[in-house]
Design an enzyme around this catalytic site. Sequence first.
Site, short mmCIF file in Angstrom:
data_model
loop_
_atom_site.label_atom_id
_atom_site.label_comp_id
_atom_site.label_asym_id
_atom_site.label_seq_id
_atom_site.Cartn_x
_atom_site.Cartn_y
_atom_site.Cartn_z
N GLU A 268 0.96 -1.19 -0.01
CA GLU A 268 -0.05 -0.12 -0.10
C GLU A 268 0.98 1.30 0.14
O GLU A 268 0.81 2.12 -0.84
CB GLU A 268 -0.78 -0.02 1.19
CG GLU A 268 -1.80 1.23 1.25
CD GLU A 268 -2.95 1.20 0.19
OE1 GLU A 268 -2.81 2.02 -0.51
OE2 GLU A 268 -3.95 0.56 0.47
N SER B 198 -6.93 1.63 -4.40
CA SER B 198 -5.82 2.17 -3.59
C SER B 198 -4.82 2.85 -4.47
O SER B 198 -3.98 3.72 -4.27
CB SER B 198 -4.95 0.90 -2.85
OG SER B 198 -5.80 0.34 -2.06
N ASP C 214 1.23 4.05 -3.06
CA ASP C 214 0.87 5.33 -2.70
C ASP C 214 2.14 6.44 -2.96
O ASP C 214 1.98 7.66 -3.66
CB ASP C 214 0.50 5.69 -1.51
CG ASP C 214 -0.89 5.07 -1.05
OD1 ASP C 214 -1.42 4.77 -2.15
OD2 ASP C 214 -1.31 4.73 0.11
#
Length: 651
Positions: free
Chosen positions: A311, A561, A315
């Site tokens: 994750e 995400s 990002d």
Amino acid sequence: MRPLLLPLVSLALAVLPVTFGDPVPLPYVLHEKRSSAPYGWSRARKLSSTAIIPLRFAIAQSNIDKMDEYLYDVSVPMSPNYGNHWTAAEVAAKFAPSHDSIDTIHSWLMHSGIQPERIKLTQSKGWIKVDATVEEAESLLQADFRVYTHETGKEHVACESYHLPAHITPHVDFVTPTIHFDSKLSKRSAPASDSTRIGLPGNGNGPKTTGSVDTLLGLGGELKDCDKQITLSCLRALYGLVYAPLATSENSFGIVEYTPEAYLQSDTDLFANAYTDAVDGVDLPKLTPDIVFIDGGIIQTVYKGFEYNGEANLDMQYGIALVTPAQRVTMYQTGDMIIEASFNNFLDAIDGSYCTFEGGDDPSEDSIYPDTTPGGYEKPQDCGTVKPANVISTSYGYNEADLSPSYVARQCAEYAKLGLMGVTILYSSGDYGVAGNGATCLNRDGTQTKDGKIFNPTFPSTCPFVTSIGATQVNPGSSVFDPESACEQVIYSSGGFSNYFAMPHYQKDAVENYLKNHSPPYSASIWNSTGTSRAFPDLSANGANYVVAIDGNFSLVYGTSASTPVVGAILTMVNDARIAAGKSTIGFINPAIYSSDFSDAFNDITTGSNPGCGTPGFTSAPGWDPVTGLGTPNFFKLLERWLDLGDLALS
């Protein structure tokens, strides 16, 4: 008949009134009730009558019924006050609990036999605290407290319902601990191989991967392989994000991560070294975020693997690269390694009024600091210590049904307050179509299971005051110049209709158009078909086949995400242009993007669906749909529309 999906009230912020159970003789009325314990919890045993329960009464906030009025005044394109955002002090003063509420609750407790010295008003004047015995608490609340155990072994004190005197109810949002269950289950209580337990808040809502890739395609800015591997070049071509920022010192972009998930600098370096910027052919600079640690947040390196690094690496690598080389990006690393953190802990840190004035925390849902557990964060919680970025992207979430209506309403109000202050809040919609995180669906008794049949919306996406982001894909065999479809590779873009929040005015026309012309073919017993509830997502961006460096290798990654920080980067560049022109930030964008002024500013997605709960889910359609929202952003058109809005910012 829809026995689970409850009616909504007219105000966008308001939630469902509780109407369950047998009536209690006056003056008491039912305040909150849970139909069943959340998934994984079971009632275990009765508490000793002399055991102590730390009761906390969340005092109702003033003017909350006017929240949408205030927010629309600074967010609707035609408003003369568009962009004239409030200060944090103005927000705190407007919504502070009234003295009458405080005095009324205090007086009731005293007349119920609680000695004055035991009644504590927090410094924020948002909570009243009483350490009560079980016997006292059950008498005060007309409740039956029990110990509940989770399948992981964790215990929690709760009740199935509680009551308050009729004259007290208007002054109290909710009381803890009561029906609210701790949703922050320790990751170390789950098997190491169970990746669905990694990445709280929520379970099973992180990005997905098909594993590592041996050959990187599309190097040198080539776009012919974007249906197989999404890179920076693909995203710039898809959405027209070619822009050199001008106001970087005044602009800001923030991405939230929750420990133990952490990015690895070595992976961001690997990513930067592998790809060149398709705009000018210059190698990407070192991708290093400005890190802000909240409530003991750390960049942990003890646990590695996709479930811990996927994750945050996703990002950082795309969120930073899309706005570099000039614009800095802040990573808010939130929570310690022991009890971790929730959204409210982050909100406390970026807005002091949330914990200092309104008392946003619920100790049965949110991590409370200092954390006295060995190895925990022993300092006081961060409260108003962090300046919020102009755009904040979060790729975590809960299922709406995980939390009580009163809890989500209080948190949703905080997102509205941030919008009033000019902050844009983005949340990923989820990756399981019409099912909730972890592919769980609702049952008629309110429980959540994988074999449930009722659609399970996600939160905070259902909050009317955030912008929910779904996912699209470049179809196999297509190019970036062909229309995208809803993501149907590995993940399905979550979307649907809230069971808690009423439909906000800004999306009424768009949603009614969908329901009139593309009515879903499902019984009202499995989805909220009233046409009066908040619908999501609002926007989308590509969420399939992202090339991400993870633990020294490249992997293909999928999920909302991925799409959420991409939209965040695009909006950050819009803010840059407005700030450079002497204008305000865009703040809460939903009233603008749903308006006729922006009708041609998105790439409409008309194919694909979001299966779940044993159904094909909803289908994409012209205009807004509950799979991809209004579509994907067209940067140049968005830039043009927003530069036309608002006068020069007030000094």
